[in-house]
Scaffold this motif. Sequence first.
Motif: not given
Length: 241
Positions: A144-147, A152-158, A208-214, A220-227
């Motif tokens: 789910a986090p990858f999708v 939401f980041r790669h398409l809607l921003i990148g 954005v800080w990472a240069g559009k690195n999704f 980070v998203h996966a780590a938050k969900n795991l927690l």
Amino acid sequence: MNRAAIAPLPYTFSRRDGFAAGFYVVFVLIFSYAPGLGIPGLTRLIPDPLLAGYVVNLVFYLCAGALAVWASWRFAVREARILATRPWLTLAIIPGGVFAMLLLTAVAVLVSGPPETAVNQEAVQGLVVSLPPLLIIPLLVVIAPFVEEYIFRHLLIGKLSRYLNIWACCAISVVLFAGIHVAGKEALALPVLMPYLAMGAVLVGIYVWAGKNFILSYAVHAAKNLLAVLLTYAIPAELLG
């Protein structure tokens, strides 16, 4: 490996993006606003509504995940290679990003008033406490986090920022990311939206800080969900009710 030596890729929408994004949007709208359509015969095949819900979500995210990987694998490989050039920084950002989400959520709750548990969150908690980790973690932590980061980041921003101001794209990403988690389930009340707005804002900032690195925002998203999953398993079910 020198980061500069990793060849850039054009941020243009492809037909694969269209298939992946179209599949995601159509089925999210169906599940949100017409859940009664469901899968014919599923309730007879799987009488347990929680398990049936898990199967529906798993099939959806497996398909959406496969399409997302198919559409973005070149970007994913390139971005993973970039992260590998600075492994210690990457490893530091992941827990730092999770902490930033928790902190921003706490601040947002203080501003917006008493927190309200979203129907979506209650459903997730119901799945977690009812099913074993081997079923939950692949779905909520890996797929789910990858999708969601792809959409939401790669398409809607990148990719959208090629045609629209990047800060407008960031705002769209945050709002839609929050809205999709409550769509069709409840009113768009600020106390319900705040945790998702805070989470989306941090993920956008990291991306954005990472240069559009999704791939980094995905980690980070996966780590938050795991927690969240581990805490739900750790807390007695009667305290979650």
